[in-house]
Design an enzyme around this catalytic site. Structure first.
Site, PDB file in Angstrom:
ATOM      1  N   ARG A 101       2.423  -6.836 -48.688  1.00 54.00           N
ATOM      2  CA  ARG A 101       3.503  -7.759 -49.602  1.00 54.00           C
ATOM      3  C   ARG A 101       3.806  -8.912 -48.079  1.00 54.00           C
ATOM      4  O   ARG A 101       3.672  -8.547 -47.259  1.00 54.00           O
ATOM      5  CB  ARG A 101       4.491  -7.332 -50.330  1.00 54.00           C
ATOM      6  N   ARG A 156      11.019  -3.383 -44.609  1.00 47.92           N
ATOM      7  CA  ARG A 156      10.702  -4.355 -45.395  1.00 47.92           C
ATOM      8  C   ARG A 156       9.566  -4.631 -44.412  1.00 47.92           C
ATOM      9  O   ARG A 156       9.502  -5.545 -43.510  1.00 47.92           O
ATOM     10  CB  ARG A 156      11.374  -5.255 -45.630  1.00 47.92           C
ATOM     11  N   GLU A 201      17.134   0.355 -52.417  1.00 49.47           N
ATOM     12  CA  GLU A 201      16.627   1.274 -52.883  1.00 49.47           C
ATOM     13  C   GLU A 201      15.144   2.288 -52.191  1.00 49.47           C
ATOM     14  O   GLU A 201      14.463   1.307 -51.556  1.00 49.47           O
ATOM     15  CB  GLU A 201      15.512  -0.621 -53.962  1.00 49.47           C
ATOM     16  N   SER A 238      11.548   3.021 -57.802  1.00 45.22           N
ATOM     17  CA  SER A 238      11.849   2.126 -59.274  1.00 45.22           C
ATOM     18  C   SER A 238      10.786   2.673 -60.399  1.00 45.22           C
ATOM     19  O   SER A 238       9.592   2.628 -59.793  1.00 45.22           O
ATOM     20  CB  SER A 238      11.494   0.592 -59.329  1.00 45.22           C
ATOM     21  N   ARG A 260       9.599   3.685 -46.419  1.00 51.37           N
ATOM     22  CA  ARG A 260      11.289   3.293 -46.213  1.00 51.37           C
ATOM     23  C   ARG A 260      12.094   4.975 -46.162  1.00 51.37           C
ATOM     24  O   ARG A 260      12.655   5.005 -45.385  1.00 51.37           O
ATOM     25  CB  ARG A 260      11.315   2.850 -47.615  1.00 51.37           C
TER      26      ARG A 260
END
Length: 417
Positions: A255, A270, A342, A345, A382
């Site tokens: 990403r 991140r 988070e 998801s 994460r």
RNA sequence: GGUGGCGUGUCCGAGCGGCCGAAGGAGCACGCCUCGAAAGCGUGUGACGUGGCAACACGUCCGUGGGUUCAAAUCCCACCGCCACCGCCA
């Protein structure tokens, strides 16, 4: 893409969905108009083609005297058909643009924006520590497990090396996730991380997320941000004979993090590249909601195995991706920042994504679009960050959850050398 | 990267520019036969769009996209993919 039949039958429902998302309901009426225009163009061209076909056939049987006249008529029709086909192609393209502009119809998501999520439940107690809490990067540095400085030297900011126990922990988490998924009956998959434009487009990642995606210009390929992309494209253009089909796909994820300057800059929360095990289901649309709950249960099970406290939130309509009708996030407690982060998801895309990718199933009245759902089983980087922080001990060592121990050679804790 | 070959329905596989949505097999479904099954026989068996309550009608689809032609699965071009051999390589 939404179901045009639903749109014609109940446009108000689609408008209401747009309002709940904070999107423009006028897009719905634009789509209705484009649909109408296309149908007019198709009928017109169809009729012309039928006539042209008939005249063309009669060329052979025509007598020498009438032949020139028939040919003349055929030529004229040929021109008219070409014009009608251009108009039809334009109407098709206009419909497609209008179609792609309308996101999925929400199903049960709370109205509102990012802040309007609803907390569905808390599991486990928020931990407290009787010593100064370290953040995951400090712990990772003590353990010689995470090296972001050299990550930056070699690859730039938001890259990290995992070394020693950090590397082993990553492999252990992947193995635990795959073991759980396999036991639950999902098919393990190692998916390509590079995909063609069609796969990226079909899954909707070149829309609002386009700036997030790495592209290899020289080869016309994209680096995936999640294995949802290859797993969804896996069955594109197919009619699936037996459902449900469930996959657990492992891949690296990339990403650009273009819109997140200054956010989560420390550590590995991140980063530009991380590993992930993603669940992906193809089911009958009638079974989609139940499947969504099933994916959520598997996500909860995994975090429970890791002995992490978490909460489940029902993401608000305005914060859903365009393909999702409903989304549940699981957020784990991050002790160093005393906030929820988070970790997973799961989205129910109903038949929206499948329609664009041409994924169908055998239905009552022939083939129909299947439903697709995705859910994170383990976003490894994460998870490592949260795991190190939650399970840290006063001396800088880290407790290894019982379920993870077999995948770390039976060790019960990680210690600084 | 180079050379050559190939892409047709669920699968195999034929296909002269018009009579081809497409022969023939296989598979599958149903029926007959049988105590039951196999074999055999018969019938059926693609998708999409538009219109219609429906039966159905019309149109589109032979890897994808263009082109030639009154007419393209069939001719031409480009792209994608597959196979084989050579080169290179974890």
């Amino acid at each position: 893409m939404i179901d045009l039949k639903l749109l014609r039958d109940d446009p108000e429902r689609v408008r209401a969905s747009q309002r709940a998302r904070g999107d423009d309901p006028a897009l719905v009426d634009a789509l209705l108009a484009a649909d109408e225009a296309r149908r007019t163009a198709v009928s017109y061209a169809d009729n012309l083609r039928a006539e042209q076909k008939a005249v063309s056939q009669s060329v052979r049987g025509a007598s020498p005297e009438e032949r020139p006249a028939v040919l003349e008529r055929a030529k004229q029709l040929s021109t008219e058909v070409k014009e009608a086909e251009v108009a039809q192609t334009e109407a098709d393209a206009a419909l497609r643009v209008a179609h792609l502009a309308v996101p999925n119809v929400i199903a049960g998501a709370p109205p509102g924006g990012e802040a309007d999520f609803v907390v569905l439940e808390h599991v486990g107690d928020v931990p407290s520590y009787d010593f100064p809490v370290r953040d995951h990067l400090d712990i990772g540095t003590l353990l010689s497990a995470i090296d972001t400085e050299r990550g930056a030297k070699v690859s730039g900011s938001r890259f990290a090396f995992l070394t020693g126990d950090g590397a082993l922990l990553e492999l252990a988490l992947i193995n635990l996730a795959m073991a759980q998924a396999t036991a639950a009956g999902l098919i393990p998959v190692i998916a390509p991380a590079l995909v063609r434009p069609e796969a990226m487009e079909g899954t909707g990642f070149l829309g609002a997320h386009a700036a997030e995606v790495y592209k290899l210009e020289n080869d016309d390929l994209y680096l995936v941000g999640t294995s949802e992309v290859p797993l969804a494209a896996y069955h594109s253009g197919e009619v699936l004979e037996k459902l449900p089909l469930r996959y657990a796909g492992y891949s690296s994820c990339f990403r650009r993090e273009a819109g997140s300057h200054g956010k989560d800059t420390r550590g590995i929360i991140r980063v530009h590249q991380f590993e992930k095990v993603e669940m992906f289901s193809y089911v009958d649309p009638a079974a989609a909601e139940a499947e969504h709950q099933r994916l959520l249960e598997w996500e909860k099970q995994f975090l429970t195995l890791l002995e992490l406290p978490y909460r489940v939130i029902d993401v608000a309509a305005g914060d859903l991706g365009s393909s999702a009708a409903r989304k549940f996030d699981i957020e784990a407690w991050l002790p160093s920042q005393e906030r929820w982060l988070e970790l997973t998801s799961t989205s129910n895309c109903t038949d929206f994504q499948a329609r664009r990718l041409g994924i169908r199933m055998r239905g009552e009245k022939g083939p129909q679009a299947a439903a697709t759902l995705n859910g994170t089983l383990c976003a490894v980087g994460r998870t490592i960050a949260v795991l190190l922080e939650v399970h840290q001990q006063a001396d800088g060592s880290v407790h290894v959850p019982k379920a993870l121990q077999p995948f770390l050679g039976g060790r019960t804790e990680l210690r600084p050398a």
